[in-house]
Design an enzyme around this catalytic site. Structure first.
Site: not given
Length: 596
Positions: A21, A46, A452, A499, A528
């Site tokens: 992948h 993807k 998320r 993060r 971002n």
């Protein structure tokens, strides 16, 4: 060595990862990394596993080379060893499932496709999977010596390796072998939670802070860690021949929770299971890191492999581990294997380590010149745009105006990123101070799960004012605590973590944009996130960016020197393209939403 290699004071080496992948290509010229790219960006599939012929050709084009200028092609794993493991395991139906089983059993496939699809007839260096991971970290770390730890789902047989680098030498001296795998354990729980394996692990990590680790003791029964850091799984709980359901009835009986149906409601119990597997993963990682330090005595640690992209675990390694310096390869997953195998091939050819030094940038992909973007926009009648060629201050002021009013910006500029993170070249940007910004971007822009989190990009010189961070973090590879005096709800996770990407002058226009925003607002950071919709790769071309803009609720698109506002678009365009949006995000129960 070819004339091209001699002329460039060293060999031209092409690194290739493929057939599992996220295939990718990387190009070293004279030991310097000059280009790298993911195949998915070109095909729009993807995590495309196909041989990365589009990425290869683009890397060569960027360097002004042809395939005939290459001295050596390096391949990131040994297909014969991998075949032995697949046969032993009964050929589990892993991500390259679109290919017939007999085709996936073909150990000669990489060589054949390099010849048939790329026209390559020259030298091929085969590099073991985990050595490729290790090299992608050590040879790009800038360390003269380092302990090395690689952790992923599985390579040929290895799932975890310990190694040591010194100068040009890199050696792996111990490993854990399949089916015992920390990466597969995490992926198994990812699938049990109803998320896609090899894609949804990020979601589990993001969901974890909403839960309590009440299943941790039961999950610890699945993994036994020895004093030397190696580990074994309780295999009676697993069925690795069925990646869609690697945990069966025995696991269900252990934890007392049925598997979540994909796209169904996310409840507190799912948050608790996510928190539990995250905690257990961190604990095992710390044990393995301690062993790496005992073995080598080095003050430096290099990490790679898919599990090294677990930014919460990396935070604990940095803060609680015994190493003074930690370097994680920004493309730590299989795509980064193309960097590593190219570096190993260079070392084999020359006896020297690559001349790279520490990797300071992940901007290794292609760039679209402004004049070509102008042609793209000019070929679409009815497109009204502002042209800021030769007026960067005007562009930055215009974008800041829009950010201040709460608008969401699609930002496309310069060379694209290599690795899973958007770092200011193919990004969606917003003011991090907006109360509803995160929910809006998740629901109407990214169209993904509401739990998320989003990342902040902060001026490096002011990062310590807003985050508990005492070192540069240019690649978003660890989390840290938000300590800002500003309210930053759009980038602050439920556990007050973020993060962080630190941005300095090497980031060029992106740095200057954040500086302009800081001068105007006193806030030296922006939200971002990657410029893509749910289930799609990050945008690659200006047309990809325009389509993503039209299919989402992004307010303004910045294509290098050009600004396009949504209200300036023809209404027919907006109406038609909104009908091509991807599905909405999973539903989250009201009890979980109270935590958001």
């Amino acid at each position: 060595m070819s004339a091209a290699g001699t002329h460039r004071d060293g060999p031209v080496v092409l690194g290739v990862s493929a057939h599992f992948h996220d295939s990718a290509a990387a190009l070293l010229v004279g030991g310097r990394l000059v280009a790298a790219s993911h195949e998915e960006r070109y095909t729009r599939r993807k995590q495309d596993p196909a041989l990365p012929r589009h990425a290869v050709l683009d890397c060569l084009r960027q360097a002004g080379l042809r395939i005939t200028d290459v001295d050596c092609v390096a391949y990131y794993e040994d297909p014969v060893k991998k075949l032995h493991r697949q046969l032993w395991a009964g050929l589990p139906d892993f991500p390259d499932s679109s290919a017939p089983a007999l085709f996936r059993l073909d150990a000669d496939r990489p060589r054949r496709e390099l010849r048939d699809l790329l026209g390559w007839e020259g030298r091929i260096e085969v590099v073991d999977h985990h050595l490729s991971h290790a090299a992608s970290a050590y040879y790009y770390s800038g360390f003269d010596d380092s302990a090395v730890l690689t952790v992923d789902a599985v390579g040929e047989w290895a799932t975890t390796t310990w190694g040591a680098g010194r100068g040009a030498s890199l050696e792996l001296y111990d490993q854990v072998e399949f089916p015992h795998s920390l990466g597969l354990l995490y992926s198994a729980v990812t699938g049990y939670l109803g998320f896609e394996v090899n894609e949804g692990e990020y979601k589990v990590m993001g969901l974890a802070p909403y839960g309590k680790p009440r299943f941790a003791d039961r999950l610890r029964q699945l993994v036994t860690v020895a004093d030397n850091g190696t580990f074994t799984l309780a295999l009676e709980y697993f069925d690795f021949q069925n990646p869609a359901g690697m945990l069966g009835e025995r696991f269900r009986d252990l934890i007392g929770v049925p598997p979540r149906v994909p796209e169904s409601t996310i409840d507190e119990v799912h948050c608790d299971l996510a928190r539990s597997i995250q905690l257990v993963t961190e604990e095992v990682m710390l044990r393995m890191v301690d062993r790496a330090h005992r073995d080598t005595g080095s003050s430096n640690l290099c990490m790679a492999g898919g599990v090294a992209l677990n930014v919460v675990a990396v935070r604990r390694v940095v803060e609680e581990g015994p190493f003074a310096q930690v370097f994680v390869q920004p493309a730590a997953g299989d795509a980064g294997g193309s960097l590593g195998c190219a570096a190993v091939a260079h070392q084999r050819l020359t006896g020297e380590r690559p001349a790279q030094g520490r990797q300071r940038s992940a901007l290794l992909g292609s760039v679209t010149p402004p004049n070509e973007i102008a042609k793209v926009l000019g070929a679409r009648p009815g497109t009204a745009f502002l042209d800021f060629r030769d007026d960067e201050p005007g562009l930055l002021a215009a974008v800041t105006d829009r950010l201040q009013t709460g608008k969401v910006i699609g930002w496309y500029h310069g060379r694209e990123e290599f690795g899973p993170r958007a770092l200011g070249s193919r990004s969606i940007l917003a003011d991090p101070r907006g109360e509803g910004t995160r929910d809006r971007i998740n629901a109407s822009v990214k169209m993904r799960e509401g739990f998320r989190p989003f990342a902040p990009a902060v001026l490096a010189e002011r990062a310590s004012e807003h985050f508990k961070l005492d070192h540069a973090s240019p690649f978003m590879l660890e989390t840290c605590e938000v300590i800002s005096p500003l309210a930053l709800p759009a980038i602050t996770h439920v556990d007050r973590s973020a993060r962080v990407q630190t941005v300095d002058e090497r980031n060029g226009r992106f740095y200057r944009l954040i500086s302009t925003f800081a001068d105007r607002t006193g806030c030296p950071l922006l939200l971002n996130t990657s410029f893509n919709l749910r289930g799609e790769p990050i945008v690659h071309t200006p047309v990809d960016a325009l389509l993503c803009f039209l299919r989402s609720d992004i307010d303004c698109l910045v294509l290098d020197d050009f600004v396009i506002d949504r209200e300036a678009l023809p209404e027919a365009w907006v109406s038609w393209f909104k009908g091509t949006r991807p599905p909405r995000q999973d539903k989250v129960s009201d009890s979980v939403y109270t935590l958001l």
